[in-house]
Design a protein around this motif. Structure first.
Motif, PDB file in Angstrom:
ATOM      1  N   MET B 263       0.837  -1.198   0.000  1.00 10.03           N
ATOM      2  CA  MET B 263       0.000   0.000   0.000  1.00 10.03           C
ATOM      3  C   MET B 263       0.870   1.246   0.000  1.00 10.03           C
ATOM      4  SD  MET B 263      -3.245  -0.747   2.442  1.00 10.03           S
ATOM      5  CE  MET B 263      -2.666  -1.891   3.650  1.00 10.03           C
ATOM      6  N   ILE B 264       1.926   1.221   0.839  1.00  9.16           N
ATOM      7  CA  ILE B 264       2.791   2.408   0.917  1.00  9.16           C
ATOM      8  C   ILE B 264       3.496   2.623  -0.416  1.00  9.16           C
ATOM      9  CG2 ILE B 264       4.764   3.415   2.113  1.00  9.16           C
ATOM     10  CD1 ILE B 264       3.833   1.926   4.595  1.00  9.16           C
ATOM     11  N   THR B 265       3.850   1.522  -1.042  1.00 11.25           N
ATOM     12  CA  THR B 265       4.451   1.646  -2.375  1.00 11.25           C
ATOM     13  C   THR B 265       3.533   2.419  -3.300  1.00 11.25           C
ATOM     14  OG1 THR B 265       5.467  -0.487  -2.021  1.00 11.25           O
ATOM     15  CG2 THR B 265       5.428   0.330  -4.279  1.00 11.25           C
ATOM     16  N   CYS B 266       2.274   2.115  -3.232  1.00 13.32           N
ATOM     17  CA  CYS B 266       1.327   2.777  -4.121  1.00 13.32           C
ATOM     18  C   CYS B 266       1.123   4.246  -3.756  1.00 13.32           C
ATOM     19  CB  CYS B 266      -0.008   2.057  -4.102  1.00 13.32           C
ATOM     20  SG  CYS B 266       0.058   0.499  -4.970  1.00 13.32           S
ATOM     21  N   ILE B 267       1.612   4.649  -2.604  1.00 13.13           N
ATOM     22  CA  ILE B 267       1.506   6.065  -2.253  1.00 13.13           C
ATOM     23  C   ILE B 267       2.749   6.819  -2.709  1.00 13.13           C
ATOM     24  CG2 ILE B 267       1.244   7.725  -0.387  1.00 13.13           C
ATOM     25  CD1 ILE B 267      -0.043   5.603   1.271  1.00 13.13           C
ATOM     26  N   VAL B 268       3.920   6.301  -2.369  1.00 11.79           N
ATOM     27  CA  VAL B 268       5.130   7.105  -2.529  1.00 11.79           C
ATOM     28  C   VAL B 268       6.103   6.567  -3.581  1.00 11.79           C
ATOM     29  CG1 VAL B 268       5.074   8.062  -0.224  1.00 11.79           C
ATOM     30  CG2 VAL B 268       6.201   5.880  -0.604  1.00 11.79           C
ATOM     31  N   ALA B 269       5.644   5.658  -4.416  1.00 11.65           N
ATOM     32  CA  ALA B 269       6.554   5.173  -5.452  1.00 11.65           C
ATOM     33  C   ALA B 269       6.900   6.307  -6.408  1.00 11.65           C
ATOM     34  CB  ALA B 269       5.928   4.019  -6.201  1.00 11.65           C
ATOM     35  N   LYS B 270       8.090   6.222  -6.968  1.00 10.51           N
ATOM     36  CA  LYS B 270       8.527   7.314  -7.850  1.00 10.51           C
ATOM     37  C   LYS B 270       7.695   7.357  -9.109  1.00 10.51           C
ATOM     38  CE  LYS B 270      12.677   9.349  -9.783  1.00 10.51           C
ATOM     39  NZ  LYS B 270      14.034   9.066 -10.244  1.00 10.51           N
ATOM     40  N   ARG B 271       7.513   6.201  -9.675  1.00 12.88           N
ATOM     41  CA  ARG B 271       6.717   6.171 -10.902  1.00 12.88           C
ATOM     42  C   ARG B 271       5.663   5.098 -10.780  1.00 12.88           C
ATOM     43  NH1 ARG B 271       8.861   7.330 -16.603  1.00 12.88           N
ATOM     44  NH2 ARG B 271       6.600   7.517 -16.672  1.00 12.88           N
ATOM     45  N   LEU B 272       4.461   5.473 -11.040  1.00 14.60           N
ATOM     46  CA  LEU B 272       3.376   4.502 -11.075  1.00 14.60           C
ATOM     47  C   LEU B 272       2.742   4.618 -12.451  1.00 14.60           C
ATOM     48  CD1 LEU B 272       1.766   5.282  -7.617  1.00 14.60           C
ATOM     49  CD2 LEU B 272       3.001   3.212  -8.194  1.00 14.60           C
ATOM     50  N   GLY B 273       2.782   3.593 -13.186  1.00 18.56           N
ATOM     51  CA  GLY B 273       2.251   3.663 -14.539  1.00 18.56           C
ATOM     52  C   GLY B 273       3.324   4.158 -15.472  1.00 18.56           C
ATOM     53  N   HIS B 274       3.327   3.691 -16.672  1.00 15.06           N
ATOM     54  CA  HIS B 274       4.418   4.050 -17.570  1.00 15.06           C
ATOM     55  C   HIS B 274       4.029   5.130 -18.563  1.00 15.06           C
ATOM     56  CE1 HIS B 274       2.250   1.555 -20.407  1.00 15.06           C
ATOM     57  NE2 HIS B 274       2.212   0.610 -19.480  1.00 15.06           N
ATOM     58  N   ARG B 275       2.753   5.430 -18.644  1.00 10.74           N
ATOM     59  CA  ARG B 275       2.378   6.450 -19.606  1.00 10.74           C
ATOM     60  C   ARG B 275       2.215   7.786 -18.910  1.00 10.74           C
ATOM     61  NH1 ARG B 275      -2.761   4.217 -21.876  1.00 10.74           N
ATOM     62  NH2 ARG B 275      -2.603   3.038 -19.937  1.00 10.74           N
ATOM     63  N   LEU B 276       2.424   8.833 -19.634  1.00 13.36           N
ATOM     64  CA  LEU B 276       2.294  10.164 -19.052  1.00 13.36           C
ATOM     65  C   LEU B 276       0.853  10.455 -18.660  1.00 13.36           C
ATOM     66  CD1 LEU B 276       4.622  12.316 -21.289  1.00 13.36           C
ATOM     67  CD2 LEU B 276       4.938  11.662 -18.911  1.00 13.36           C
ATOM     68  N   SER B 277      -0.046   9.896 -19.465  1.00 15.40           N
ATOM     69  CA  SER B 277      -1.454  10.219 -19.227  1.00 15.40           C
ATOM     70  C   SER B 277      -2.016   9.485 -18.016  1.00 15.40           C
ATOM     71  CB  SER B 277      -2.276   9.847 -20.466  1.00 15.40           C
ATOM     72  OG  SER B 277      -2.113   8.471 -20.702  1.00 15.40           O
ATOM     73  N   ASP B 278      -1.248   8.515 -17.507  1.00 21.13           N
ATOM     74  CA  ASP B 278      -1.775   7.758 -16.373  1.00 21.13           C
ATOM     75  C   ASP B 278      -2.040   8.665 -15.180  1.00 21.13           C
ATOM     76  OD1 ASP B 278      -1.958   5.385 -17.550  1.00 21.13           O
ATOM     77  OD2 ASP B 278      -0.012   4.612 -16.831  1.00 21.13           O
ATOM     78  N   ASN B 279      -3.204   8.502 -14.655  1.00 17.19           N
ATOM     79  CA  ASN B 279      -3.562   9.369 -13.531  1.00 17.19           C
ATOM     80  C   ASN B 279      -3.164   8.696 -12.233  1.00 17.19           C
ATOM     81  OD1 ASN B 279      -4.607  11.134 -11.769  1.00 17.19           O
ATOM     82  ND2 ASN B 279      -6.736  10.934 -12.443  1.00 17.19           N
ATOM     83  N   HIS B 280      -1.875   8.766 -11.951  1.00 17.56           N
ATOM     84  CA  HIS B 280      -1.404   8.070 -10.755  1.00 17.56           C
ATOM     85  C   HIS B 280      -1.752   8.824  -9.500  1.00 17.56           C
ATOM     86  CE1 HIS B 280       2.033  10.848 -10.433  1.00 17.56           C
ATOM     87  NE2 HIS B 280       1.928  10.869 -11.747  1.00 17.56           N
ATOM     88  N   TRP B 281      -2.137  10.105  -9.631  1.00 21.09           N
ATOM     89  CA  TRP B 281      -2.492  10.911  -8.454  1.00 21.09           C
ATOM     90  C   TRP B 281      -3.655  10.262  -7.716  1.00 21.09           C
ATOM     91  CZ3 TRP B 281       1.277  14.274  -8.362  1.00 21.09           C
ATOM     92  CH2 TRP B 281       1.828  14.721  -9.564  1.00 21.09           C
ATOM     93  N   GLU B 282      -4.586   9.821  -8.507  1.00 23.13           N
ATOM     94  CA  GLU B 282      -5.782   9.239  -7.917  1.00 23.13           C
ATOM     95  C   GLU B 282      -5.432   7.987  -7.119  1.00 23.13           C
ATOM     96  OE1 GLU B 282     -10.140   8.049  -9.597  1.00 23.13           O
ATOM     97  OE2 GLU B 282      -8.802   9.203 -10.887  1.00 23.13           O
ATOM     98  N   LEU B 283      -4.569   7.188  -7.700  1.00 24.43           N
ATOM     99  CA  LEU B 283      -4.150   5.966  -7.010  1.00 24.43           C
ATOM    100  C   LEU B 283      -3.474   6.306  -5.696  1.00 24.43           C
ATOM    101  CD1 LEU B 283      -3.646   2.925  -6.871  1.00 24.43           C
ATOM    102  CD2 LEU B 283      -1.551   3.298  -8.161  1.00 24.43           C
ATOM    103  N   ARG B 284      -2.628   7.360  -5.738  1.00 25.75           N
ATOM    104  CA  ARG B 284      -1.939   7.745  -4.511  1.00 25.75           C
ATOM    105  C   ARG B 284      -2.944   8.180  -3.449  1.00 25.75           C
ATOM    106  NH1 ARG B 284       3.649   8.423  -5.820  1.00 25.75           N
ATOM    107  NH2 ARG B 284       3.881   8.520  -8.064  1.00 25.75           N
ATOM    108  N   ASP B 285      -3.908   8.967  -3.876  1.00 24.93           N
ATOM    109  CA  ASP B 285      -4.934   9.416  -2.933  1.00 24.93           C
ATOM    110  C   ASP B 285      -5.665   8.221  -2.338  1.00 24.93           C
ATOM    111  OD1 ASP B 285      -4.193  11.873  -3.612  1.00 24.93           O
ATOM    112  OD2 ASP B 285      -5.976  12.377  -4.800  1.00 24.93           O
TER     113      ASP B 285
END
Lengths: 657, 544
Positions: B263-285
Motif C-alpha cells: 500500500m505504501i508503495t502505491c503512495i510514494v513510489a517514484k513512478r506509477l504507470g508508464h504512460r504520461l497520461s496515467d492518472n497516478h495521483w488518484e491511485l496515490r490518494d
C-alpha cells in the motif's frame, strides 16, 4: 320515585367503588323482582326448580372449556368452588335426590384434585349434616380465593352478565373472592394448587401415568436379526476380549471428566474402545424388552430388507466424541411459501409442502449432476443468461403434486420412500406414490385443518393430528380412520409413532404431550411441563425416551415408563420445529427457527440413569454437544439416515432484503 | 378496562353506515368484539406456527378467519410482511401505507420478471461435527483462541503433558481455489468490467474466505512489485485490499505486515504507470486513504504501526532528492492520517519546503511543463492539508482567533478591495450556496480579475485539475494559486524576516494552545488568499 333515586345512588356508589359483582347482583335481583311481579308462576318455578342449579353449573363448565386457550386454565379454577357450593345449596334446600345426581354427574371433574373433600362431602345427606360437618362449615364460612388475570376476570363477568346465570352468580358472589392481577395469565405449571385443566392437573396425570407401558422394541425386527447375526460372528472375538471391553466400558462410563483427556492421550486405543463400547451399547439396546406387535404389520419386501441390512452394516457409530456429518438442503426462492418439508429415510428425496397447496418432491440423487454442471459453468465465467437456459433445459427440477385445496401443513415419506403423505388445511390427507407420481387416495375424516401426519415406522399405518382436537390412526387401505384419539383440550399440533408401533405420542396447544395406546385408543401417559405449544416430537430408537420441543425453544426428554421429565434442554431461542434421535440413540438433534441445528448428548444421560436410577431431573445431565448455525435458514426438518448421516432442510429467509 | 373502547365500536358502526348506535349497544358489543379479536389472534398464531414462521402474515389471519367460518378480509394480501408506518404525532398508532396506483401506469409498465422457481441446494452444514468454512455456512467467529488452558488441565490429569503441535497442513477446498483463481484473473486482466465490481462486493461480504487471506496477501504483495508500471492493475489490487479490509468475517491483522508495504508503495513510489497520461495521483490518494483507515482500525493494537508509517512518509517528504510525485504521495499520506499528523509533521517543514517548491511552480524558472504540473499538484496537496488542519483547529476552538493578527492582514484587505463590485455581484449570486462553495465562487471571481496575469497558465492547469476527485476544493486551490503567485512575489520583496517569523509560528503549530490566529496568518503568508476557503464565514468576518 324515592326508591328509584335511591337505587340510582346506590348503583352510582357501587360503580364508583368498582363493586362490579355486587352491582350485577343488584341488577339481577331487580330484574327478578320485576319479572316476578309480572309472572308469579315463572318465579315459583325457577325458584324452586333444583334443575336450574344443574343447568347453571353445566353451562358454566361448557363455557369454561371452550374459552380461549390462554385463559382457560384460570377460568377452570372457578368450577370447583361453584360445584361444592351448589351441592351444599341443594342439600340445604332439601333436594336430596337432585343433590346426589348433581354430585355424581360432575364429581369426576374434581376427583383428582379434591378426592378427599369429595369423599367427605359425599356423606352429606341432610341439611343438618351441613351444620355438623367441619369441612362443610368451613366452606360455608370462608371465602375461596382465586387468582385471575384481568382479562379472565372480565371474561367471567361478561359471561355471567350475558347468560343471566343467577344461581352461579349468587354462589360466586357469596363464596368466592377474586384476586385480580394485571397482565398475562399465570402459567399452569406455576401453581401447584390449581384445578387447572381437567386432565392437566398433576394428580390425574399421575393417575393416568400409573398405567402400564410396554416401551420395548418389536420382536423380530430387521435390526434385531442384524444384531443376532453380528453377535454370532463376533462371539468368539468378543469373548476373548471381554475383560478388556468391560474395562473400557467402565472407564467410559465414568464420564467426561477424565474421559476426554484419556481419549486424547490414547487416541488409537480409544478408537477401538469406542467401537467396542458402541457394540456393548447396541447390545444394551437389544437388551430392551421385546414386545409383540398389537397391529398386524405389513411384510417387508426382501430387497428392501437387504438394503436396510446393508445400511445397518455401514452405519457410522455416533457418540459425544464422534459427531455426525450434516447435509443441509436449502430451499431457495420459496417466497415465504414453504410450510413444511420432510426428507426420506435415505436422504435422497426431499418434499416441500407449500402454502399455495402444492407439494413438490426433489430427487436429490438426480439433482446432483445438472446442478453441478450449471455451477461449474457459471464459474467458468458465463453470466446469468446461461444459468437460466440450463434451468430451462432441465425444466422443472422437481415433481409437482397438485391436489390439495389449501396450504399443505405436513408431508411425510413412508419408510421405504415409495409413498408420500401430505396433510392440508382443506382437512384432508392425501397419499401419493413417488413411483407413479400420482395421487392414490384422499383421506377425509378430520373436520378442520390437519396439522401433522406421520407414517408408522413399519409403514402402512399412519397417524394424523388436527385442529379438531383429535389425533387419528389410519391405514393406507381404508378411507376411514381406525382410531380417534380425543382428549386434548386444544389443537393437536404434532404426532409421532413409538418405535414399536403400539403407541403414538401427540403434542398439543394445551401444552401437554400425551401417549396413546393405538389398540385401545386410550390415553396412557400425560406429560406436563411445557409452557407453550408443543411443536415437535421424537422417539428414541430404544423406545424408552421421548423428546418434545416447544414454541419457546425448550426441549424436554421424557421417560415413557415413569412419565417424568428426564431433563429439560435449554439453548434454543425460538420455536423448535424438529427433533431427531440418531439411529443408535446416542445423540439428539434439534432444529429451530433461530437458524441452528443443535446436537445433544443423550447417551450419557441414559447411562447415568442406569447407575443412579431414580433421581429427579438434573439440569446438566444432557449436555449440548454442538450448535451448528446456518447462515439465515430456519431448520424445518431433520432426519438421521439409516447410516447415521444427518439430513436437515429449511427455507432460506433473508429478513432484511 | 378492555382494549376495545365503545368509541371504537361507534366509529366502526359509522363506517358501515349506522350513524347513531345506542350507547348501551356499543357497550355490549365492545367486549364481544374484543373476545372475537383475541380468538382470531389465537387461531392465526396457530396457523403461523404451522406454516413454520415467526412473523404473522395476512394469510394467517385469513386462514384463522376461515377456521371460524368468517369471510376473509380482502385487499391486504401480500407475500411480504406488511410495512406499518407510524402516524405522525401518535406514539402507538400505525397505518399501512396504501398508495393510489394509476391503472394506466400499471398497464403501461413492462411486465415484471417472473419470480424464480423454488429449488433446493445442498451443502455440508457439518462434516463429522465440524463446520467447513464455505460460503454457505456462516463465518466462524474470527478464529477461536486455542483451548490452551484446557489442554494444560488435561496435562495435569494425565501426568504426561502431551503438547506436540504437528505442522498444520493447509488444505484449500477446490471451490476456494477456483474462487481465488477467478479473482486473480479478474484483477489482473479485466478490472474494468462490472464482474470485477461484483467480485469486490463478494470479497467484502462473503464469509468463508478466511483461508484465502494468506494467498491474497501474497498475491497482492507480489503483483504490486511486479506491475509498478501498470496503473490499472495497481488500482485493482488496491481495491482488492480495500474489500478485504472491509470484510467483517476476515481476520486480517496477521497479514497486515504483508499488505502495508504494497500500500505504501502505491503512495510514494517514484513512478506509477508508464504512460504520461496515467492518472497516478488518484491511485496515490486512494492508497493514502486506505492506509489511513488501516491505521485508524488497528492503530490501537499495534502502537508502532502509525509511527513506522509516518517515518516512511516524512522521510520521503523531506528528501529533496526524491521526485515531486513522491512528495505528493507523502503529503497525501500524512494528510489522510488526520489534522494532528499534519500539524506535527507537515506544518513545521512547510516554509522550508515552499522555498524548494516555489521555483518549480513558476513558468519562468521551470520550463518543463510536466515538472511544473507535478509541482502544482504538490502545492495543491499541501494547501489542502494545511487547510484541513486549520479547519479542524477552528472547529475545535472557534474563539481562538484573536484580533492581534490584524496587522498581518493588511495585504489581504488590499487584495480584497481590488474588486469590490465583482465581489458584490457574486455574493448576490451565491447567497443560497453553502459557505465553502461561496468562497469558491468568490475566489473564482478573484481569479478572474487576475486572469490576465495568470494568462496562459490557466488553460494548462484547468486541463489536469479537472481530473482530480474533488473539483470543488481543487477549484479553490487552483484559483488560489493564481492569487498567491503575485502576492508571494510581493512578500519576498518585503524581506526575509517575515518568512522567518512565519516559519517560527508554523514550527510551534503542533502545540495545542497555539493561537489559531497566528496559524491562520502564517498560513496566509504561505498560501495567500486560498487558505480562506477553509475558514468558515464567521471567522472570515473577523478579518475582512
Amino acid at each position: 320515585m324515592e326508591d328509584e333515586e335511591m337505587e340510582k345512588k346506590v348503583q352510582q356508589y357501587l360503580q364508583r367503588k368498582g363493586f362490579r359483582l355486587t352491582e350485577l347482583a343488584l341488577q339481577e335481583e331487580r330484574n327478578r323482582l320485576s319479572t316476578s311481579a309480572n309472572s308469579d308462576v315463572a318465579l315459583a318455578r325457577s325458584d324452586n326448580d333444583p334443575a336450574r342449579y344443574h343447568d347453571g353449573y353445566s353451562r358454566l363448565r361448557t363455557w369454561a372449556y371452550s374459552s380461549l386457550d390462554q385463559y382457560k386454565h384460570e377460568l377452570l379454577r372457578v368450577l370447583y368452588p361453584v360445584f361444592i357450593h351448589i351441592f351444599m345449596d341443594l342439600v340445604a334446600e332439601g333436594h336430596m335426590q337432585e343433590a346426589r345426581s348433581f354430585f355424581h354427574t360432575f364429581r369426576e371433574d374434581h376427583e383428582v384434585m379434591h378426592s378427599r373433600d369429595l369423599q367427605k362431602l359425599e356423606g352429606v345427606l341432610s341439611p343438618s349434616h351441613l351444620e355438623e360437618m367441619e369441612l362443610a362449615r368451613s366452606f360455608r364460612k370462608n371465602k375461596f380465593k382465586i387468582k385471575l388475570c384481568e382479562y379472565s376476570y372480565e371474561l367471567l363477568l361478561q359471561y355471567l352478565q350475558k347468560t343471566q346465570a343467577l344461581v352461579v352468580l349468587g354462589v360466586i358472589n357469596e363464596h368466592i373472592t377474586f384476586e385480580v392481577s394485571a397482565g398475562q395469565p399465570s402459567l399452569i405449571s406455576d401453581d401447584a394448587d390449581v384445578v387447572a385443566l381437567i386432565g392437566t392437573s398433576k394428580d390425574l396425570a399421575k393417575q393416568i401415568n400409573q398405567k402400564e407401558v410396554h416401551w420395548g422394541l418389536l420382536e423380530d425386527s430387521v435390526e434385531e436379526r442384524m444384531e443376532k447375526a453380528l453377535a454370532e460372528s463376533d462371539k468368539i472375538e468378543a469373548e476373548s476380549k471381554d475383560a478388556d471391553a468391560e474395562d473400557n466400558k467402565k472407564r467410559n462410563a465414568e464420564g467426561g471428566k477424565q474421559g476426554a483427556s484419556l481419549k486424547k492421550a490414547k487416541k488409537d486405543k480409544l478408537v477401538g474402545a469406542t467401537g467396542k463400547n458402541v457394540r456393548t451399547e447396541t447390545s444394551m439396546v437389544s437388551v430392551a424388552p421385546r414386545v409383540k406387535p398389537e397391529l398386524t404389520l405389513p411384510a417387508t419386501p426382501v430387497e428392501v430388507e437387504q438394503s436396510i441390512l446393508e445400511d445397518l452394516r455401514n452405519r457410522a457409530q455416533l457418540s459425544s466424541v464422534a459427531l455426525p456429518s450434516v447435509s443441509f438442503y436449502t430451499f431457495v426462492n420459496t417466497h415465504n411459501g414453504l410450510n413444511c418439508s420432510s426428507i426420506s429415510h435415505d436422504g435422497s428425496l426431499v418434499v416441500g409442502g407449500f402454502s399455495d397447496s402444492s407439494v413438490k418432491v426433489w430427487d436429490m440423487s438426480k439433482i446432483g449432476q445438472p446442478a453441478k454442471m450449471s455451477s461449474s459453468q457459471s464459474e467458468n465465467g458465463s453470466s446469468q443468461g446461461e444459468r437460466i437456459s440450463t434451468l430451462d433445459e432441465g425444466k422443472r427440477t422437481y415433481t409437482l403434486f397438485q391436489g390439495h385445496s389449501g396450504p399443505v401443513y405436513s408431508a411425510a415419506f413412508s419408510p421405504f420412500g415409495d409413498f408420500l403423505l401430505s396433510s392440508s388445511s382443506d382437512s384432508t390427507i392425501r397419499l401419493w406414490s413417488t413411483k407413479l407420481n400420482a395421487n392414490l387416495v384422499c383421506y377425509k375424516g378430520h373436520n378442520y385443518p390437519v396439522w401433522d401426519v406421520q407414517f408408522s415406522p413399519v409403514g402402512h399405518y399412519f397417524a394424523s393430528a388436527s385442529h379438531d382436537r383429535t389425533a387419528r390412526i389410519w391405514s393406507m387401505d381404508k378411507i376411514q380412520p381406525l382410531r380417534i384419539m380425543a382428549g386434548h383440550l386444544s389443537d393437536v399440533d404434532c404426532v409421532q409413532w413409538h418405535v414399536n408401533c403400539n403407541y403414538i405420542a401427540t403434542g398439543s396447544s394445551d401444552k401437554t404431550v400425551r401417549l396413546w395406546d393405538v389398540q385401545t385408543g386410550e390415553c396412557i401417559r400425560m406429560f406436563i411441563g411445557h409452557r407453550s405449544m408443543v411443536l415437535s416430537l421424537a422417539m428414541s430408537p430404544d423406545g424408552r425416551y421421548m423428546a418434545s420441543g416447544d414454541e419457546d425453544g425448550t426441549i424436554m426428554i421424557w421417560d415413557l415408563s415413569t412419565g417424568r421429565c428426564v431433563s429439560p434442554l435449554l439453548g434454543h431461542s425460538s420455536c423448535v420445529w424438529t427433533l431427531a434421535f440418531s439411529c443408535e440413540g446416542a445423540l439428539l438433534a434439534s432444529g429451530s427457527a433461530d437458524c441452528t441445528v443443535k446436537l445433544w448428548d443423550v447417551a450419557s444421560s441414559t447411562k447415568t440413569l442406569k447407575t443412579e436410577d431414580v433421581k429427579g431431573s438434573s439440569a446438566n445431565r444432557l449436555r449440548l454437544l454442538k450448535a451448528l448455525p446456518t447462515k439465515s435458514t430456519p431448520v424445518y426438518s431433520l432426519r438421521f439416515s439409516r447410516r447415521n448421516l444427518l439430513f436437515a432442510s429449511g427455507a432460506l429467509s433473508l429478513s432484511s432484503s | 378496562m378492555s382494549i376495545v373502547p365503545k368509541e371504537t365500536i361507534e366509529v366502526i358502526a359509522q363506517s358501515v353506515g349506522i350513524p347513531s348506535l345506542g350507547a348501551d349497544v356499543a357497550v355490549a358489543l365492545a367486549p364481544d368484539v374484543e373476545y372475537r379479536l383475541r380468538e382470531i389472534m389465537q387461531e392465526s398464531i396457530k396457523c403461523m406456527r404451522h406454516a413454520k414462521r415467526t412473523v404473522l402474515t395476512v394469510d394467517d389471519v385469513d386462514s384463522a378467519l376461515g377456521l371460524r367460518n368468517v369471510e376473509p378480509v380482502y385487499g391486504f394480501a401480500s407475500g411480504d410482511p406488511l410495512r406499518f408506518k407510524r402516524a405522525v404525532g401518535h406514539k402507538d398508532l400505525f397505518y399501512l401505507d396504501d398508495r393510489e396506483v394509476d391503472f394506466k401506469e400499471i398497464i403501461e409498465a413492462p411486465l415484471p420478471k417472473a419470480p424464480l422457481d423454488t429449488s433446493v441446494v445442498a451443502h455440508w452444514l457439518a462434516i463429522e461435527g465440524v463446520q467447513p468454512a464455505i460460503p454457505e455456512n456462516p463465518a466462524i467467529d474470527a478464529i477461536v483462541p486455542p483451548t490452551e488452558n484446557k489442554r494444560s488441565e488435561h496435562g495435569k490429569d494425565d501426568g504426561l503433558p502431551v503438547d506436540v503441535k504437528l505442522p498444520v497442513k493447509h488444505v484449500l477446498s477446490k471451490e476456494l481455489q477456483m474462487y481465488f483463481d477467478k479473482i486473480a484473473e479478474l484483477t489482473m486482466s479485466r478490472s474494468d468490467t462490472s464482474l470485477f465490481k461484483e467480485a469486490l462486493v463478494s470479497l467484502a461480504k462473503d464469509s468463508g474466505l478466511h483461508p484465502l487471506v494468506p494467498y491474497f496477501s501474497y498475491f497482492i504483495a507480489d503483483e504490486v512489485t511486479r506491475s509498478l508500471g501498470d496503473l490499472p492493475v495497481l488500482f485493482a489490487l488496491m481495491r482488492v485490499v480495500q474489500s478485504l479490509l472491509r470484510n467483517p468475517h476476515i481476520h486480517i491483522e496477521p497479514y497486515l505486515h504483508q499488505l502495508m508495504p504494497s500500500m505504501i508503495t502505491c503512495i510514494v513510489a517514484k513512478r506509477l504507470g508508464h504512460r504520461l497520461s496515467d492518472n497516478h495521483w488518484e491511485l496515490r490518494d486512494f492508497s493514502a486513504n486506505l492506509v489511513a483507515s488501516v491505521c485508524r482500525r488497528f492503530g490501537h493494537v499495534y502502537h508502532n504501526l502509525q509511527n513506522r508509517l509516518t517515518k516512511t512518509l516524512i522521510h520521503a517528504f523531506l528528501d529533496p532528492a526524491k521526485s515531486l510525485t513522491q512528495h505528493y504521495g507523502a503529503v497525501q499520506g500524512i494528510s489522510a492520517l488526520g489534522p494532528s499528523a499534519i500539524r506535527l509533521l507537515l506544518l513545521p517543514n512547510l516554509v522550508t519546503y515552499m522555498q524548494l517548491l516555489e521555483p518549480e511552480l513558476q513558468l519562468e524558472k521551470q520550463k518543463n511543463e510536466m515538472k511544473r504540473k507535478e509541482a502544482w499538484c504538490v502545492y495543491g496537496a499541501l494547501l489542502c492539508a494545511a487547510g484541513k488542519c486549520l479547519y479542524d483547529r477552528l472547529k475545535l476552538f472557534p474563539g481562538l482567533l484573536s484580533p492581534s493578527t490584524r496587522p498581518l492582514l493588511r495585504s489581504n484587505k488590499r487584495v480584497l478591495t481590488n474588486n469590490p463590485n465583482k465581489r458584490k455581484s457574486s455574493t448576490n449570486l451565491s447567497a443560497t450556496q453553502p459557505p465553502l462553495k461561496k468562497m469558491a465562487t468568490d475566489a473564482t471571481a478573484n481569479s478572474m480579475a487576475s486572469a490576465s496575469m495568470g494568462g496562459n497558465m490557466q488553460g494548462a492547469m484547468d486541463g489536469f485539475w479537472n481530473q482530480l476527485a474533488n473539483p470543488g476544493v481543487m477549484q479553490v486551490s487552483s484559483s488560489g494559486q493564481m492569487e498567491s503567485i503575485p502576492s508571494a512575489a510581493i512578500r519576498r520583496d518585503q524581506g526575509s524576516d517575515l518568512a522567518q517569523r512565519v516559519s517560527a509560528v508554523l514550527r510551534q503549530a503542533w502545540k495545542e494552545d497555539q493561537d489559531t490566529g497566528h496559524l491562520l496568518g502564517s498560513l496566509y503568508e504561505v498560501f495567500g488568499e486560498a487558505i480562506f476557503s477553509f475558514v468558515q464565514p464567521p471567522e472570515i468576518s473577523l478579518f475582512v
